[in-house]
Scaffold this active site. Sequence first.
Site, PDB file in Angstrom:
ATOM      1  N   PHE A  94       0.828  -1.201   0.000  1.00  0.00           N
ATOM      2  CA  PHE A  94       0.000   0.000   0.000  1.00  0.00           C
ATOM      3  C   PHE A  94       0.870   1.261   0.000  1.00  0.00           C
ATOM      4  O   PHE A  94       1.736   1.410  -0.831  1.00  0.00           O
ATOM      5  CB  PHE A  94      -1.007  -0.038   1.155  1.00  0.00           C
ATOM      6  CG  PHE A  94      -2.068  -1.105   0.950  1.00  0.00           C
ATOM      7  CD1 PHE A  94      -2.996  -0.992  -0.057  1.00  0.00           C
ATOM      8  CD2 PHE A  94      -2.101  -2.245   1.740  1.00  0.00           C
ATOM      9  CE1 PHE A  94      -3.959  -1.978  -0.288  1.00  0.00           C
ATOM     10  CE2 PHE A  94      -3.053  -3.237   1.531  1.00  0.00           C
ATOM     11  CZ  PHE A  94      -3.983  -3.097   0.520  1.00  0.00           C
ATOM     12  N   SER A  95       0.674   2.174   0.949  1.00  0.00           N
ATOM     13  CA  SER A  95       1.376   3.459   0.875  1.00  0.00           C
ATOM     14  C   SER A  95       2.859   3.370   1.173  1.00  0.00           C
ATOM     15  O   SER A  95       3.569   4.379   1.032  1.00  0.00           O
ATOM     16  CB  SER A  95       0.713   4.476   1.817  1.00  0.00           C
ATOM     17  OG  SER A  95      -0.516   4.905   1.270  1.00  0.00           O
ATOM     18  N   GLY A  96       3.355   2.193   1.533  1.00  0.00           N
ATOM     19  CA  GLY A  96       4.797   2.019   1.543  1.00  0.00           C
ATOM     20  C   GLY A  96       5.383   2.307   0.172  1.00  0.00           C
ATOM     21  O   GLY A  96       6.567   2.634   0.034  1.00  0.00           O
TER      22      GLY A  96
END
Length: 390
Positions: A71-73
């Site tokens: 995801f937002s990693g």
Amino acid sequence: MAEPSPPPSIRGFVAPSFEPVAEAYARAFAEAGDGGSAFAAVRGGETVVDLWGGTAAPGRPWAEDTLQVIFSGTKGLVATCMLMLVDRGALDLGRPVAHYWSAFAAKGKDGVLVRDVVSHRAGLPGITLAPLAAADLADDEGMEARLAAEPLSPDPGAYGCYHALTIGWLCGGLLRRIDGRSIGRFFAEEVAAPLGLDIWIGLPPALEPRVGVLELGPDWDDGLTPEQAASSTYRSIWGNPPLFPREGTPWNTRAYHGAEIPGGGAVASARSMARLYACLAEGGGLDGVRLMRPETLAQGRRELSRFTDPFIDEPMRFATVYALQTEQHRFGPPADAFGHNGAGGSIHAAWPGQRLGVSYVMNQLRSDPRDQRSRPVLEALHGVIADMPG
């Protein structure tokens, strides 16, 4: 001397002196009732922690080579790409976006600066002109075109709020017009290949069987407060289309894994994310590979924005796309840590003071602030490093 081993319920290894990290990981794993996860730490060029356990999918144990949507990693990967452009003199944060991307000037956006885009202050947190289907998010060039046509938000709150997915397409659109490559291809050729990373923004088909299956945990909060439900800005960010449907999530599909969704769709292993951040903790170079000059990374770590997101009520600090440490200490104890967390609990960060890169990935999504799975592991790791000479 035999290499220390983790507790029996957990697989992998820890370097000498790092046994407390394996114990903390096993304990947190048992207490959380996790689906599957992995934790890694790299110091310099040495992997000092590489642990995994649980199931990658029903009937399939988490393996040494399991990959997971982070995801937002993904935004930490985007940050690295953008700073590499800065390092090469190809991108200036003080210039208007339209200087590089002429179509972006539409609907009065000619004054939006690159630094606004990379710090979640562009006023384009979601798509408002048309309803989107889940399939639309897998079309990176289509989403770039939508954002070029999108007007600036009339909502003051949109200029200090988390641009959950749009920041990825905005940065990808800039990179494409400067470099000619997509951001996924740029990362693969300029970052992943030189450093030997198992990280993809656009996963090759042959690697699909290695990807873990995501599931929403029992405490996953997918309800809206009345204030959120009433906000058209909130709905444009999180509900157009709904990002985390309870049934049939697109994040488990080949279409999403293979797509370039630079705000949240990368697929990676913990050990590779930790290696990337070890490189960044060393000033942008590792094992003879230099991504950028130390002074460029130092500039890229400087705070550009600080706000409490009005829609999810969370304090946030951002540099050039990288998230900076806040009072929540998502990235562990070090005050100078930077990186990016991902929805549901993944954490990826550099600890410059400790010359360390860390990463925790998992396939069962939990809601903050109740999710504590990575925190005791990061604290144990910090304790080990603090006790080491030098």
